[in-house]
Design an enzyme around this catalytic site. Structure first.
Site, mmCIF file in Angstrom:
data_model
loop_
_atom_site.group_PDB
_atom_site.id
_atom_site.type_symbol
_atom_site.label_atom_id
_atom_site.label_comp_id
_atom_site.label_asym_id
_atom_site.label_seq_id
_atom_site.Cartn_x
_atom_site.Cartn_y
_atom_site.Cartn_z
ATOM 1 N N TYR A 1 6.397 21.130 38.856
ATOM 2 C CA TYR A 1 4.810 20.959 39.034
ATOM 3 C C TYR A 1 4.348 19.687 39.823
ATOM 4 O O TYR A 1 3.309 19.836 40.276
ATOM 5 C CB TYR A 1 4.636 20.712 37.472
ATOM 6 C CG TYR A 1 4.476 21.964 36.428
ATOM 7 C CD1 TYR A 1 4.982 23.231 37.121
ATOM 8 C CD2 TYR A 1 4.019 21.868 35.278
ATOM 9 C CE1 TYR A 1 4.843 24.221 36.108
ATOM 10 C CE2 TYR A 1 4.117 23.186 34.298
ATOM 11 C CZ TYR A 1 4.586 24.200 34.818
ATOM 12 O OH TYR A 1 4.734 25.487 34.116
ATOM 13 N N ASP B 1 4.682 27.577 24.661
ATOM 14 C CA ASP B 1 3.639 28.479 24.177
ATOM 15 C C ASP B 1 4.247 29.834 23.605
ATOM 16 O O ASP B 1 3.271 30.299 22.785
ATOM 17 C CB ASP B 1 3.036 28.960 25.403
ATOM 18 C CG ASP B 1 1.873 28.025 26.122
ATOM 19 O OD1 ASP B 1 1.642 27.022 25.417
ATOM 20 O OD2 ASP B 1 1.341 28.181 26.999
ATOM 21 N N ASP C 1 7.076 24.054 29.084
ATOM 22 C CA ASP C 1 5.585 24.728 29.189
ATOM 23 C C ASP C 1 5.738 26.170 28.486
ATOM 24 O O ASP C 1 4.895 26.629 27.832
ATOM 25 C CB ASP C 1 5.049 24.640 30.554
ATOM 26 C CG ASP C 1 3.539 24.947 30.738
ATOM 27 O OD1 ASP C 1 3.161 25.112 29.591
ATOM 28 O OD2 ASP C 1 3.050 25.014 31.801
ATOM 29 N N ASP D 1 16.992 31.325 29.326
ATOM 30 C CA ASP D 1 16.383 32.854 29.153
ATOM 31 C C ASP D 1 17.004 33.015 27.644
ATOM 32 O O ASP D 1 16.571 33.711 26.867
ATOM 33 C CB ASP D 1 16.894 33.841 30.047
ATOM 34 C CG ASP D 1 18.576 33.312 30.628
ATOM 35 O OD1 ASP D 1 19.001 32.436 30.281
ATOM 36 O OD2 ASP D 1 19.167 33.995 31.296
ATOM 37 N N LYS E 1 18.973 25.638 32.745
ATOM 38 C CA LYS E 1 19.646 26.842 33.693
ATOM 39 C C LYS E 1 20.492 26.257 34.474
ATOM 40 O O LYS E 1 20.640 26.573 35.816
ATOM 41 C CB LYS E 1 18.487 27.529 34.359
ATOM 42 C CG LYS E 1 18.519 29.037 35.015
ATOM 43 C CD LYS E 1 18.752 30.023 33.810
ATOM 44 C CE LYS E 1 19.179 31.246 34.533
ATOM 45 N NZ LYS E 1 19.406 32.351 33.494
#
Length: 371
Positions: A142, A249, A245, A221, A189
């Protein structure tokens, strides 16, 4: 105790849910003999409309000179639907996180017994779920360099992390795990990304300093799948910016509504408290938005001020409203209460005007009169 709080209403439903939190903080101040001084500031689409800047310098200055920041929501559809827009509301929030050095976002996820029927997950799988996500907030993709060629046929977003960035939030997560069930899960990851391999190495190096905390490692994942299949296995989740993020959610479905989840952003300076939901512009100004995420964020603010009893009574009041079906439209689209009504009920509870399970009939009258 006297505290200065910077208030940023932001966009969409931000003003109305944040106002309920202010009312409840005022109720706390009255009951516990505190004094909260509020200074209102601009950020987001509202700030762009009024100043052309998503984060005016005045807002940064006020926040830096406050004891904490209470924030509503950010975003507007006219920017979401315009990929060519050079100035965006979200730029204000990212810039503020940098200015306040807010490197850790803390998001608790709880399954409320009275709302388990609202979750798309099976009740038997989510019952007793109680975990916290520590999301790194000022590094990663980001904040990396972003490029697009002139033909707009190729783009890149650079993801960079340093050891020091990872260490500082990891220490916080380990310390928090010590206060809970002493388990930490790093989500990364590392089988693909070099930045994730650095995360894993740093956490492995630090784990020796926290021998009382069990550490496990999970690819993002798989973590996304496990949050759906068996969320009760988690205690403290530590992860980088973008992964945090996304999975925070995703975790909102456990509670039954995005409107229920609070968050705190902390670092080396002033802390910021906000619900995790977006600006929900379709509901703006209609008094139907769920204020609980904002109210619980205010409870986290009180805890940050070391007002633990005050934070506990606010959470108790929230539990009382949910248990007695005083809920907003997102929870019950047929038999619901207004944003302001929920705020009033929580204020009354904080001020000892709702003893135990009395006043439920008053609440029913309140509903039939207002709705």
């Amino acid at each position: 105790m006297k505290k200065k709080i910077a208030v940023i209403f932001g966009d969409g439903i931000g003003p109305e849910v944040t106002q309920q939190s202010i009312n409840i903080l005022d109720a706390v101040a009255k009951t516990y003999a505190h004094e909260f001084e509020y200074t209102h500031c601009l950020m987001g689409a509202d700030a762009i409309d009024k100043t052309g800047n998503p984060l005016p310098d005045e807002t940064i200055e006020v926040c830096l000179n406050s004891d904490a920041v209470l924030f509503g929501a950010i975003g507007h559809p006219r920017y979401d639907n315009d990929p060519a827009a050079e100035v965006r509301p979200e730029q204000g929030l990212l810039k503020l996180r940098k200015a306040l050095q807010l490197y850790a976002n803390i998001r608790p996820v709880t399954a409320y017994p009275s709302l388990q029927h609202l979750s798309p997950l099976k009740s038997k799988n989510i019952e007793g779920t109680d975990f916290v996500i520590f999301r790194e907030l000022t590094g990663g993709i980001y904040f990396g360099k972003k490029e697009m060629n002139e033909e707009q046929t190729e783009a890149s977003d650079n993801c960079i992390y340093t050891r020091s960035e990872i260490e500082r939030i990891s220490h916080l997560a380990f310390q928090y795990a010590r206060q809970r069930r002493k388990k930490l899960t790093l989500v990364d990851k590392a089988n693909v990304l070099e930045t994730s391999r650095l995360w894993r190495k740093v956490v492995q190096d630090l784990a020796g300093q926290y021998n009382d905390v069990a550490v496990d490692y999970m690819f993002v994942d798989n973590a996304a799948m496990q949050i759906v299949i068996n969320p009760k296995q988690f205690d403290v989740i530590l992860t980088e910016n973008m992964f945090g993020d996304i999975i925070s959610d995703e975790s909102s479905v456990i509670a039954g509504s995005l409107g229920l989840l609070p968050s705190a952003s902390v670092g080396s300076g002033v802390a910021l408290f906000e619900p995790i939901h977006g600006s929900y512009p379709q509901a703006a100004g209609k008094d139907i938005a769920n204020p609980i995420g904002s109210v619980l964020s205010a409870a986290m603010l009180l805890e940050y001020f070391n007002m633990k009893a005050e934070a506990a009574i606010v959470r108790e009041a929230v539990d009382w409203t949910l248990k007695h079906n005083f809920v907003t439209r997102d929870i019950d689209p047929v038999s619901f209460y207004l944003t302001s009504t929920i705020g009033e009920l929580i204020c009354e509870y904080v001020n000892n005007k709702v003893p135990g399970e009395e006043h439920e009939s008053d609440g029913e009258l309140r509903k039939s009169t207002i709705i």
